[in-house]
Design a protein around this motif. Structure first.
Motif, PDB file in Angstrom:
ATOM      1  N   GLU A 411     -62.407 -17.448 -85.861  1.00 49.18           N
ATOM      2  CA  GLU A 411     -62.412 -15.995 -85.902  1.00 49.18           C
ATOM      3  C   GLU A 411     -62.595 -15.505 -84.482  1.00 49.18           C
ATOM      4  N   ALA A 412     -61.808 -14.518 -84.071  1.00 50.23           N
ATOM      5  CA  ALA A 412     -61.890 -14.005 -82.704  1.00 50.23           C
ATOM      6  C   ALA A 412     -63.061 -13.044 -82.580  1.00 50.23           C
ATOM      7  N   LEU A 413     -63.888 -13.281 -81.578  1.00 50.05           N
ATOM      8  CA  LEU A 413     -65.050 -12.442 -81.309  1.00 50.05           C
ATOM      9  C   LEU A 413     -64.819 -11.705 -79.996  1.00 50.05           C
ATOM     10  N   ASP A 414     -64.868 -10.365 -80.039  1.00 48.46           N
ATOM     11  CA  ASP A 414     -64.669  -9.564 -78.828  1.00 48.46           C
ATOM     12  C   ASP A 414     -65.936  -9.608 -77.970  1.00 48.46           C
ATOM     13  N   VAL A 415     -65.817 -10.186 -76.769  1.00 44.09           N
ATOM     14  CA  VAL A 415     -66.976 -10.297 -75.865  1.00 44.09           C
ATOM     15  C   VAL A 415     -66.714  -9.532 -74.566  1.00 44.09           C
ATOM     16  N   THR A 416     -65.847  -8.528 -74.636  1.00 45.22           N
ATOM     17  CA  THR A 416     -65.488  -7.763 -73.438  1.00 45.22           C
ATOM     18  C   THR A 416     -66.710  -7.087 -72.820  1.00 45.22           C
ATOM     19  N   ARG A 417     -67.544  -6.469 -73.653  1.00 42.39           N
ATOM     20  CA  ARG A 417     -68.713  -5.763 -73.136  1.00 42.39           C
ATOM     21  C   ARG A 417     -69.634  -6.729 -72.374  1.00 42.39           C
ATOM     22  N   GLY A 418     -69.877  -7.895 -72.976  1.00 44.22           N
ATOM     23  CA  GLY A 418     -70.721  -8.886 -72.312  1.00 44.22           C
ATOM     24  C   GLY A 418     -70.104  -9.399 -71.030  1.00 44.22           C
ATOM     25  N   ALA A 419     -68.769  -9.577 -71.026  1.00 47.03           N
ATOM     26  CA  ALA A 419     -68.081 -10.064 -69.836  1.00 47.03           C
ATOM     27  C   ALA A 419     -68.207  -9.078 -68.682  1.00 47.03           C
ATOM     28  N   ARG A 420     -68.052  -7.801 -68.972  1.00 45.65           N
ATOM     29  CA  ARG A 420     -68.180  -6.788 -67.914  1.00 45.65           C
ATOM     30  C   ARG A 420     -69.596  -6.790 -67.327  1.00 45.65           C
ATOM     31  N   ALA A 421     -70.594  -6.953 -68.203  1.00 45.89           N
ATOM     32  CA  ALA A 421     -71.978  -6.974 -67.726  1.00 45.89           C
ATOM     33  C   ALA A 421     -72.232  -8.201 -66.849  1.00 45.89           C
ATOM     34  N   ILE A 422     -71.686  -9.326 -67.247  1.00 44.33           N
ATOM     35  CA  ILE A 422     -71.847 -10.551 -66.455  1.00 44.33           C
ATOM     36  C   ILE A 422     -71.194 -10.374 -65.088  1.00 44.33           C
ATOM     37  N   MET A 423     -69.987  -9.822 -65.059  1.00 44.20           N
ATOM     38  CA  MET A 423     -69.284  -9.627 -63.791  1.00 44.20           C
ATOM     39  C   MET A 423     -70.074  -8.703 -62.872  1.00 44.20           C
ATOM     40  N   ARG A 424     -70.640  -7.652 -63.434  1.00 41.50           N
ATOM     41  CA  ARG A 424     -71.429  -6.718 -62.625  1.00 41.50           C
ATOM     42  C   ARG A 424     -72.665  -7.417 -62.066  1.00 41.50           C
ATOM     43  N   THR A 425     -73.305  -8.236 -62.907  1.00 47.60           N
ATOM     44  CA  THR A 425     -74.517  -8.942 -62.479  1.00 47.60           C
ATOM     45  C   THR A 425     -74.220  -9.934 -61.364  1.00 47.60           C
ATOM     46  N   VAL A 426     -73.138 -10.728 -61.520  1.00 50.20           N
ATOM     47  CA  VAL A 426     -72.775 -11.712 -60.499  1.00 50.20           C
ATOM     48  C   VAL A 426     -72.462 -11.017 -59.180  1.00 50.20           C
ATOM     49  N   HIS A 427     -71.744  -9.899 -59.257  1.00 45.91           N
ATOM     50  CA  HIS A 427     -71.417  -9.138 -58.045  1.00 45.91           C
ATOM     51  C   HIS A 427     -72.685  -8.657 -57.356  1.00 45.91           C
ATOM     52  N   ASN A 428     -73.624  -8.137 -58.139  1.00 42.75           N
ATOM     53  CA  ASN A 428     -74.855  -7.591 -57.576  1.00 42.75           C
ATOM     54  C   ASN A 428     -75.748  -8.687 -56.985  1.00 42.75           C
ATOM     55  N   LEU A 429     -75.759  -9.859 -57.639  1.00 40.55           N
ATOM     56  CA  LEU A 429     -76.612 -10.959 -57.171  1.00 40.55           C
ATOM     57  C   LEU A 429     -75.941 -11.791 -56.086  1.00 40.55           C
ATOM     58  N   ARG A 430     -74.689 -11.469 -55.773  1.00 37.78           N
ATOM     59  CA  ARG A 430     -73.942 -12.072 -54.663  1.00 37.78           C
ATOM     60  C   ARG A 430     -73.821 -13.597 -54.761  1.00 37.78           C
ATOM     61  N   GLY A 431     -73.675 -14.089 -55.971  1.00 37.13           N
ATOM     62  CA  GLY A 431     -73.376 -15.501 -56.174  1.00 37.13           C
ATOM     63  C   GLY A 431     -74.472 -16.454 -55.768  1.00 37.13           C
ATOM     64  N   ARG A 432     -75.719 -16.007 -55.796  1.00 37.38           N
ATOM     65  CA  ARG A 432     -76.819 -16.853 -55.316  1.00 37.38           C
ATOM     66  C   ARG A 432     -77.515 -17.636 -56.416  1.00 37.38           C
ATOM     67  N   PHE A 433     -77.196 -17.353 -57.698  1.00 39.31           N
ATOM     68  CA  PHE A 433     -77.985 -17.927 -58.780  1.00 39.31           C
ATOM     69  C   PHE A 433     -77.102 -18.582 -59.835  1.00 39.31           C
ATOM     70  N   GLY A 434     -77.750 -19.409 -60.677  1.00 37.49           N
ATOM     71  CA  GLY A 434     -77.048 -20.123 -61.721  1.00 37.49           C
ATOM     72  C   GLY A 434     -76.884 -19.310 -62.991  1.00 37.49           C
ATOM     73  N   LYS A 435     -76.290 -19.951 -63.997  1.00 36.15           N
ATOM     74  CA  LYS A 435     -75.962 -19.248 -65.238  1.00 36.15           C
ATOM     75  C   LYS A 435     -77.175 -18.647 -65.937  1.00 36.15           C
ATOM     76  N   SER A 436     -78.263 -19.404 -66.031  1.00 40.71           N
ATOM     77  CA  SER A 436     -79.430 -18.930 -66.783  1.00 40.71           C
ATOM     78  C   SER A 436     -80.013 -17.665 -66.177  1.00 40.71           C
ATOM     79  N   VAL A 437     -80.129 -17.632 -64.849  1.00 33.63           N
ATOM     80  CA  VAL A 437     -80.668 -16.444 -64.187  1.00 33.63           C
ATOM     81  C   VAL A 437     -79.728 -15.257 -64.370  1.00 33.63           C
ATOM     82  N   VAL A 438     -78.422 -15.489 -64.198  1.00 30.07           N
ATOM     83  CA  VAL A 438     -77.447 -14.411 -64.369  1.00 30.07           C
ATOM     84  C   VAL A 438     -77.555 -13.814 -65.766  1.00 30.07           C
ATOM     85  N   VAL A 439     -77.631 -14.663 -66.769  1.00 31.00           N
ATOM     86  CA  VAL A 439     -77.693 -14.192 -68.153  1.00 31.00           C
ATOM     87  C   VAL A 439     -78.987 -13.430 -68.414  1.00 31.00           C
ATOM     88  N   ASP A 440     -80.120 -13.972 -67.933  1.00 27.10           N
ATOM     89  CA  ASP A 440     -81.404 -13.294 -68.144  1.00 27.10           C
ATOM     90  C   ASP A 440     -81.408 -11.906 -67.507  1.00 27.10           C
TER      91      ASP A 440
END
Length: 618
Positions: A411-440
């Motif tokens: 079943e297809a699950l729309d995760v667009t909202r989460g993807a946009r938030a992740i992209m914004r977080t990675v941009h703001n954190l400037r690629g300095r941290f791993g997945k767990s920190v980005v997600v938290d």
């Protein structure tokens, strides 16, 4: 071409060339170099075997697989072709005899390993022999950008150039991207080659993907194999330890299985491979060290217990199923741990020690991109067949109706909202941290690590907005979103022990208004047998009973003659016998894969079996 068609019919038992074969054969007979990219099972070998019989002199076939040359030559001899091989399994005296016979014109085709081309004695032989054609099998091995780079292949071009009279050169492979094809032409020194890419689609293969936790994989593989007791299959694992565990579980469950990995002795690997080829142990559990050049045509399924490192590797390994054109299944089981293992192997790469540090870094970068494409295959909600074809630069249909995605296996699950938030977080954190920190941070979770880093004050902290009444996505789901974005080059997961998440070259794609991202939601996948690609009516209960009797006869005759069963007849030939029920020589010659030599050797036995079956079932 008339003589080529006579050889095809009389020696190999086929009435017509398959798509692409005739074009390559004609070009070779006209003295033109060729590069053929044809999927496994499309009949690449015939493209040089038929000219090897037609052309005067000795055709050399360069193959990387010493352990399989004997089987390949036995198959030629069974078809009435004068074949030989020259490798390290022969004593020096035997090698001298083979070389002398070759000079005397005893053979049409001779298989050699690439390392043999630098042997002074062989070079001396080649200077004297009449060699009209050099065929390079598994030609992608010459490219360091391919998944099976072998330094010994780099010497092939120099060997060809050293011959007194330059032969025609035929380079053949099943998997090669445009970059690898360019490398093949350059490194082998092909002269204005006729390049033919016939297409990568294998309609008889059913592709399926199932994501599951590592603990469930073992039970799933065992259940799959037990459900197919009469069928031959391969189970690929990423590590030796996994091979041992899967092999042990299959044997304990009563499945006749054997194993293959680099930790076994040469003698045991050879014995286990022979047991598989001879159908004494019809299930092989192996690392990717096994399989290249395996001509066993009756493999009905290939399971991957772990995710391979690239689409090239997966398609080549999965493509060992259904070489006879009969229906076969290719199933990938994968988990997040497989991705981590793949990244670990890339960073520990030692096979290309001859490269400079800069070259090694570029190779690792290529390997990482290849792995991300493979991860994308696991995540994609598109047609699996189309995903593979597009990877190789070929357009596929929107839906093939013969893969688990097209069959509604998710079943297809729309995760667009989460993807946009992740992209914004990675941009703001400037690629300095791993997945767990980005997600938290994106979730606004004030974990101990977030507190230590002072990231609760970051502008992106808690940027993932959840609609009222809707459940917040889990941290595990968002970590998957990061992997999915990496497969689309929107993000990059760095190398090293502690990988970080940064913006990728296509990060701006996620900022457009029309950006959407969907992910698979777990749903039980049905893996029942399919009959796509099989001859109409062949799989009726009565024909299935006859097929099993003919399989038993094939196995008995093969054992008596010390050859693999598929060398006697392929499954496709047996299926055609079941459909046509030939009882005369003329009718038996109409069976696909039956030539005059095989009629003389096996016709009476198989026609007697068909007559006896007809008498008992009447």
């Amino acid at each position: 071409m008339d003589s080529a068609r006579e050889v095809l019919r009389g020696r190999f038992g086929y009435g017509e060339f398959r798509p692409g074969q005739a074009m390559l054969v004609e070009a070779i007979l006209q003295g033109r170099d060729v590069l053929g990219v044809m999927p496994t099972g499309a009949g690449k070998s015939l493209c040089y075997q038929v000219p090897g019989v037609v052309l005067p002199g000795l055709t050399l076939v360069v193959s990387p697989l010493v352990s399989l040359m004997g089987d390949q030559v036995r198959a030629l001899l069974d078809a009435g072709v004068r074949g030989a091989y020259l490798n390290s399994t022969l004593t020096p005296g035997q090698q001298a005899t083979v070389l002398q016979r070759a000079l005397n014109g005893t053979y049409d085709i001779m298989y050699v390993a690439p390392e043999r081309l630098s042997d002074p004695r062989f070079i001396s032989f080649a200077q004297q022999a009449a060699i009209p054609l050099v065929a390079v099998d598994e030609a992608h091995c010459v490219s360091q950008w391919g998944q099976d780079f072998r330094p010994s292949y780099l010497a092939i071009g120099q060997f060809i150039a050293s011959l007194p009279k330059r032969p025609t050169v035929a380079a053949l492979t099943a998997t090669a991207t445009q970059q690898v094809r360019s490398d093949i032409v350059r490194l082998l020194g092909l002269c204005n080659p006729h390049v033919l890419v016939t297409g990568f689609d294998r309609p008889n293969l059913r592709f399926a993907v199932e994501r599951m936790e590592p603990k469930r994989k073992l039970a799933r593989v065992v259940a799959y194999a037990k459900n197919r007791p009469q069928e031959s299959g391969i189970v690929y694992c990423s590590t030796r330890d996994a091979v041992e565990k899967v092999h042990e579980a299959l044997c304990e469950a009563g499945v006749p299985a054997t194993r293959y990995h680099a930790g076994l002795s040469n003698e045991e690997r050879a014995a286990n491979q022979q047991a598989f080829i001879s159908d004494d142990a019809p299930v092989m559990v192996a690392t990717n060290a096994f399989g290249m050049g395996i001509d066993k045509s009756n493999v009905r399924y290939v399971l991957h217990h772990n995710m391979p490192a690239s689409i090239e590797a997966y398609y080549q390994e999965a493509g060992r199923a259904g070489r006879d054109g009969e229906p076969a299944e290719c199933q990938l089981f994968w988990s997040d741990a497989d991705i981590s293992t793949g990244r670990f192997f890339i960073e520990k790469e030692t096979e290309n020690e001859g490269l400079t540090p800069d070259e090694a870094q570029r190779v690792r970068a290529v390997r990482r991109r290849m792995l991300e494409a493979m991860v994308g295959y696991g995540y994609t909600t598109d047609c699996l067949r189309t995903y593979i074809l597009r990877y190789f630069g070929e357009e596929g249909t929107p839906a093939c109706e013969n893969c688990s995605n097209c069959a509604g296996g998710f079943e297809a699950l729309d995760v667009t909202r989460g993807a946009r938030a992740i992209m914004r977080t990675v941009h703001n954190l400037r690629g300095r941290f791993g997945k767990s920190v980005v997600v938290d941070v994106a979730l606004g979770k004030n974990s101990q690590r977030v507190q230590e880093l002072g990231l609760s004050k970051a502008p992106c902290f808690g940027c993932l907005e959840v609609p009222e009444g809707a459940p917040a996505p889990s941290a595990a789901l968002l970590r998957e979103v990061i992997e999915l974005l990496a497969t689309k080059d929107c993000l990059i997961v760095s190398e090293g022990t502690y990988p970080t998440v940064g913006l990728g070259p296509r990060c701006r794609d996620a900022a457009t208004d029309d950006f959407t991202l969907t992910m698979k939601k777990a749903k039980k996948v049905s893996l029942g047998r399919t009959l796509v690609g099989g001859a109409k009516g062949v799989h009726s209960p009565e024909n299935e009973a006859l097929f099993q009797e003919l399989r038993a006869l094939r196995k008995r005759l093969a054992d008596e003659q010390g050859k693999p069963p598929y060398v006697v007849f392929s499954d496709a030939a047996l299926r055609d016998m079941c459909a046509k029920r030939p009882t005369t020589d003329e009718r038996f010659l109409e069976v696909s894969g039956v030539g005059a030599t095989k009629l003389a050797r096996y016709g009476e036995d198989f026609m007697n079996a068909i007559r006896a079956f007809g008498a008992t079932s009447a």
